[in-house]
Design a protein around this motif. Sequence first.
Motif, PDB file in Angstrom:
ATOM      1  N   PHE A   4       0.830  -1.203   0.000  1.00 64.10           N
ATOM      2  CA  PHE A   4       0.000   0.000   0.000  1.00 64.10           C
ATOM      3  C   PHE A   4       0.869   1.259   0.000  1.00 64.10           C
ATOM      4  O   PHE A   4       0.583   2.216  -0.717  1.00 64.10           O
ATOM      5  N   LEU A   5       1.946   1.256   0.761  1.00 63.52           N
ATOM      6  CA  LEU A   5       2.841   2.412   0.795  1.00 63.52           C
ATOM      7  C   LEU A   5       3.543   2.608  -0.550  1.00 63.52           C
ATOM      8  O   LEU A   5       3.732   3.746  -0.987  1.00 63.52           O
ATOM      9  N   TYR A   6       3.912   1.520  -1.204  1.00 65.48           N
ATOM     10  CA  TYR A   6       4.486   1.618  -2.549  1.00 65.48           C
ATOM     11  C   TYR A   6       3.470   2.207  -3.525  1.00 65.48           C
ATOM     12  O   TYR A   6       3.813   3.015  -4.388  1.00 65.48           O
ATOM     13  N   TYR A   7       2.218   1.786  -3.372  1.00 60.94           N
ATOM     14  CA  TYR A   7       1.154   2.314  -4.219  1.00 60.94           C
ATOM     15  C   TYR A   7       1.004   3.822  -4.001  1.00 60.94           C
ATOM     16  O   TYR A   7       0.908   4.595  -4.968  1.00 60.94           O
ATOM     17  N   ILE A   8       0.993   4.246  -2.749  1.00 61.48           N
ATOM     18  CA  ILE A   8       0.861   5.672  -2.411  1.00 61.48           C
ATOM     19  C   ILE A   8       2.006   6.460  -3.048  1.00 61.48           C
ATOM     20  O   ILE A   8       1.787   7.527  -3.641  1.00 61.48           O
ATOM     21  N   LEU A   9       3.209   5.954  -2.939  1.00 54.23           N
ATOM     22  CA  LEU A   9       4.363   6.629  -3.527  1.00 54.23           C
ATOM     23  C   LEU A   9       4.213   6.713  -5.051  1.00 54.23           C
ATOM     24  O   LEU A   9       4.395   7.784  -5.637  1.00 54.23           O
ATOM     25  N   ALA A  10       3.854   5.606  -5.681  1.00 52.70           N
ATOM     26  CA  ALA A  10       3.739   5.565  -7.141  1.00 52.70           C
ATOM     27  C   ALA A  10       2.643   6.493  -7.659  1.00 52.70           C
ATOM     28  O   ALA A  10       2.863   7.236  -8.626  1.00 52.70           O
ATOM     29  N   ILE A  11       1.475   6.479  -7.050  1.00 50.75           N
ATOM     30  CA  ILE A  11       0.362   7.300  -7.539  1.00 50.75           C
ATOM     31  C   ILE A  11       0.656   8.784  -7.347  1.00 50.75           C
ATOM     32  O   ILE A  11       0.273   9.611  -8.173  1.00 50.75           O
ATOM     33  N   ASN A  12       1.374   9.132  -6.295  1.00 51.84           N
ATOM     34  CA  ASN A  12       1.708  10.536  -6.076  1.00 51.84           C
ATOM     35  C   ASN A  12       2.806  11.014  -7.024  1.00 51.84           C
ATOM     36  O   ASN A  12       2.762  12.152  -7.497  1.00 51.84           O
ATOM     37  N   LEU A  13       3.761  10.160  -7.324  1.00 49.07           N
ATOM     38  CA  LEU A  13       4.759  10.511  -8.330  1.00 49.07           C
ATOM     39  C   LEU A  13       4.090  10.674  -9.696  1.00 49.07           C
ATOM     40  O   LEU A  13       4.425  11.581 -10.455  1.00 49.07           O
ATOM     41  N   TYR A  14       3.137   9.797  -9.984  1.00 46.04           N
ATOM     42  CA  TYR A  14       2.384   9.899 -11.235  1.00 46.04           C
ATOM     43  C   TYR A  14       1.581  11.210 -11.267  1.00 46.04           C
ATOM     44  O   TYR A  14       1.479  11.857 -12.307  1.00 46.04           O
ATOM     45  N   GLY A  15       1.023  11.612 -10.130  1.00 44.30           N
ATOM     46  CA  GLY A  15       0.282  12.871 -10.041  1.00 44.30           C
ATOM     47  C   GLY A  15       1.168  14.075 -10.349  1.00 44.30           C
ATOM     48  O   GLY A  15       0.763  14.985 -11.083  1.00 44.30           O
ATOM     49  N   ILE A  16       2.380  14.068  -9.814  1.00 43.44           N
ATOM     50  CA  ILE A  16       3.325  15.154 -10.097  1.00 43.44           C
ATOM     51  C   ILE A  16       3.653  15.168 -11.584  1.00 43.44           C
ATOM     52  O   ILE A  16       3.646  16.219 -12.228  1.00 43.44           O
ATOM     53  N   PHE A  17       3.927  13.983 -12.136  1.00 40.24           N
ATOM     54  CA  PHE A  17       4.240  13.885 -13.567  1.00 40.24           C
ATOM     55  C   PHE A  17       3.063  14.358 -14.430  1.00 40.24           C
ATOM     56  O   PHE A  17       3.264  15.041 -15.436  1.00 40.24           O
TER      57      PHE A  17
END
Length: 89
Positions: A4-17
């Motif tokens: 879940f924490l990996y998911y949170i990190l990935a989706i937020n990096l995707y949001g910035i991108f």
Amino acid sequence: MKLFLYYILAINLYGIFAMYSDKRKSQKGKWRTPENTLFTIASAFGALGIFIGMRLFRHKTKHNKFVIGIPLILVVQLFVFFKYIYKMI
């Protein structure tokens, strides 16, 4: 929990991108990312990334829908996240 924490990190990096990409497209007059897509990313626990992207790239900062909506989604997500963490302890 770790996944879940990996998911949170990935989706937020995707949001910035996504915000960076949309800003560049707007400057070049190209096809833009739909606002619904940006809100979908935010609703999928990517609100922090979208918010950081808004501030970092000065993008969508004149749209009340984003200025009010994204921080509101972020507050709700933080509440849910910490409630979930508290429940795990």
